[in-house]
Structure formats: C-alpha cells, structure tokens
Design an enzyme around this catalytic site. Sequence first.
Site, PDB file in Angstrom:
ATOM      1  N   HIS A  50       3.842  -2.046   3.372  1.00 29.40           N
ATOM      2  CA  HIS A  50       3.850  -0.653   2.860  1.00 29.40           C
ATOM      3  C   HIS A  50       5.019  -0.472   2.044  1.00 29.40           C
ATOM      4  O   HIS A  50       6.216  -0.899   2.541  1.00 29.40           O
ATOM      5  CB  HIS A  50       3.748   0.368   3.751  1.00 29.40           C
ATOM      6  CG  HIS A  50       2.291   0.486   4.279  1.00 29.40           C
ATOM      7  ND1 HIS A  50       2.050  -0.650   5.404  1.00 29.40           N
ATOM      8  CD2 HIS A  50       1.304   0.963   4.210  1.00 29.40           C
ATOM      9  CE1 HIS A  50       0.726  -0.301   5.656  1.00 29.40           C
ATOM     10  NE2 HIS A  50       0.072   0.978   5.102  1.00 29.40           N
ATOM     11  N   HIS A  83      -5.867   3.103  -3.906  1.00 30.27           N
ATOM     12  CA  HIS A  83      -5.998   3.093  -2.553  1.00 30.27           C
ATOM     13  C   HIS A  83      -6.422   4.648  -2.395  1.00 30.27           C
ATOM     14  O   HIS A  83      -6.098   5.256  -1.005  1.00 30.27           O
ATOM     15  CB  HIS A  83      -4.643   2.971  -2.045  1.00 30.27           C
ATOM     16  CG  HIS A  83      -4.441   2.633  -0.497  1.00 30.27           C
ATOM     17  ND1 HIS A  83      -5.281   2.022   0.297  1.00 30.27           N
ATOM     18  CD2 HIS A  83      -3.497   3.197   0.362  1.00 30.27           C
ATOM     19  CE1 HIS A  83      -5.106   2.122   1.542  1.00 30.27           C
ATOM     20  NE2 HIS A  83      -3.729   2.848   1.606  1.00 30.27           N
ATOM     21  N   ASP A 110       0.822  -1.189   0.254  1.00 33.00           N
ATOM     22  CA  ASP A 110      -0.076   0.011  -0.030  1.00 33.00           C
ATOM     23  C   ASP A 110       1.058   1.299  -0.132  1.00 33.00           C
ATOM     24  O   ASP A 110       2.091   1.224   0.366  1.00 33.00           O
ATOM     25  CB  ASP A 110      -0.861   0.124   1.161  1.00 33.00           C
ATOM     26  CG  ASP A 110      -2.126  -0.908   1.113  1.00 33.00           C
ATOM     27  OD1 ASP A 110      -2.241  -1.855   0.219  1.00 33.00           O
ATOM     28  OD2 ASP A 110      -3.032  -0.669   2.033  1.00 33.00           O
ATOM     29  N   ASP A 111       0.328   2.437  -0.240  1.00 29.32           N
ATOM     30  CA  ASP A 111       0.453   3.716  -0.265  1.00 29.32           C
ATOM     31  C   ASP A 111       1.659   4.301  -1.120  1.00 29.32           C
ATOM     32  O   ASP A 111       2.166   5.453  -1.088  1.00 29.32           O
ATOM     33  CB  ASP A 111       1.118   4.025   1.181  1.00 29.32           C
ATOM     34  CG  ASP A 111       0.085   3.878   2.129  1.00 29.32           C
ATOM     35  OD1 ASP A 111      -1.066   3.775   1.680  1.00 29.32           O
ATOM     36  OD2 ASP A 111       0.289   4.175   3.453  1.00 29.32           O
TER      37      ASP A 111
HETATM   38 ZN   LIG Z   1      -2.652   2.982   3.226  1.00 19.50          ZN
END
Ligand SMILES: [Zn+2]
Length: 257
Positions: free
Chosen positions: A227, A129, A78-79
């Site tokens: 992440h 996301h 993610d991210d």
């Molecule tokens: Zn996130």
Amino acid sequence: MGGLVDSRIFWFPSRMKHLIAALITITLAGPAATACGPDSLGTSRILTVAPKAGAHFGTKSYGGTLPLQPREVVLTFDDGPLPGPTDRVLEALAKECVKATFFLIGRNAAANPAHVKRIAREGHTLANHSMTHPWTMRTISHDAAWKNILEGESAITTAAGSAIAPFFRFPGFADTPALLDALDRRGIATFGTDLWASDWNVMSPETQLKLVMDRLRKANGGIVLFHDTKTQTATMLPAFLAGLKREGFRVVHLRAP
Ligand SMILES: [Zn+2]
C-alpha cells in the site's frame, strides 16, 4: 520601429527553440532517468496482459497467476495516491529504475490529480481499485458495486488525462461471481495477488521488510501487494528493492496491450 519588430519576430522563435530543446532534455533526462546508476535494480521485462475472459490473476484468490519465471516479481501498490507516502514510494522506485502497477482509489485520484499524472509520467501503470473502496463489495448490491467500479475507472482516467490499464483489484479481494463476470465482459483483467506485506497491520519497517522478504523467498517470486498510502511501506521500500537485487529477484512491469 520596423527593426524592432523584426528583431522581436526573430528573437522569439530562436528563444522558443532553446526553450523547447531544454524542455525536451528535461523530459528525456527526468528524475527517473538521471537517478539511475548502473547498479540500479531496473525493470527486467515488460509483461503485456491482455484482458480476456477468465483473466484473473493471483494465487491468493484465483486458481492461477501471471506467467512469471522463478524469481520474477511484479510490484503492485494499492489505495493511493496519498501525498507524502506515495511521493516517497515513487522516489524509491525511480531511484532503482523500477516500474510498478498502482491500483488507485477513484476518490483519492480525484483529490490528487497531480499525483496520478506523476505516476503515469514516471512510467508506471495506472489501474482501478474502485471509487470509494467499499468494505466489502460482497455486502452491497451488485448494482452499487458495479457502479462503484465504473466510477473509479472514470475518476482515475479523468485525473490521469489519458486511458488507464484495464486492470481491476477488488478491495479486500472481495469479489463475487457476477462482478467477475461483468469485468470479463467489459474486457478488464482482475488481479488478486500472490503474496502481500501485511502492511495494513502497524509494524516497524524492519519487521515488515523481514516478513515480506521471507514470504518472497518462500514463494520464489510472484505478484507482491503493498500500500503506497502506508508510511512504513514507503520507509522500507529502498531496503526491499536492495534486497531484491541482492537476492537475484527480477522486476517485471505489467502493461496493457
Ligand atoms: Zn485496498
């Protein structure tokens, strides 16, 4: 003069053929392919996820998860993208011939389109996301949250230059019934996770490795959340992938139909 023109005419196509052949060779035997030895972890199978009403996956947030066999693992990041850590994550995955799903933040994608294209080019799945990672979508209006989701999808698609998977993960898993319903109606599958590395907490790569491996053993597989923006995650990833192989876990790659 005529001879010179002729030679140019014939020289260029021939030269072009060599160039094209070289380019095709490079494409076929890119970093992901050449770096993979027979001992690499590899991706054991592709799981096609058809978005349909109620396609909400991950036991941390929802009643069910993906149809995985014991010891099957789905890797999600993610991210990102974030130049530096994301590159190191991609290198670790390529070295083991492992494919993952990247839930990108739209504004990061817009700022780093080359990284978005690289993620796609190396065979991973691009997913959304949100545009700005609101903290959280439960504390802003439904309309603002929905707009943020659509803007994220658009920014990542533009950066990629091609369609992304119809997969969404809420920042902080903070969904609402109305947003879930809107995602269902748009044909987007929503992902929570089955376990995570807690890599939002600062810890040594060694501590993080032990923590996530312990959780994975206990769960016997599932969707794992990392992440790719975290240096500690990028640092521990090669050892994590080696651990998966050593302990008989198999990586499943998610794709859209
Ligand atoms: Zn996130």
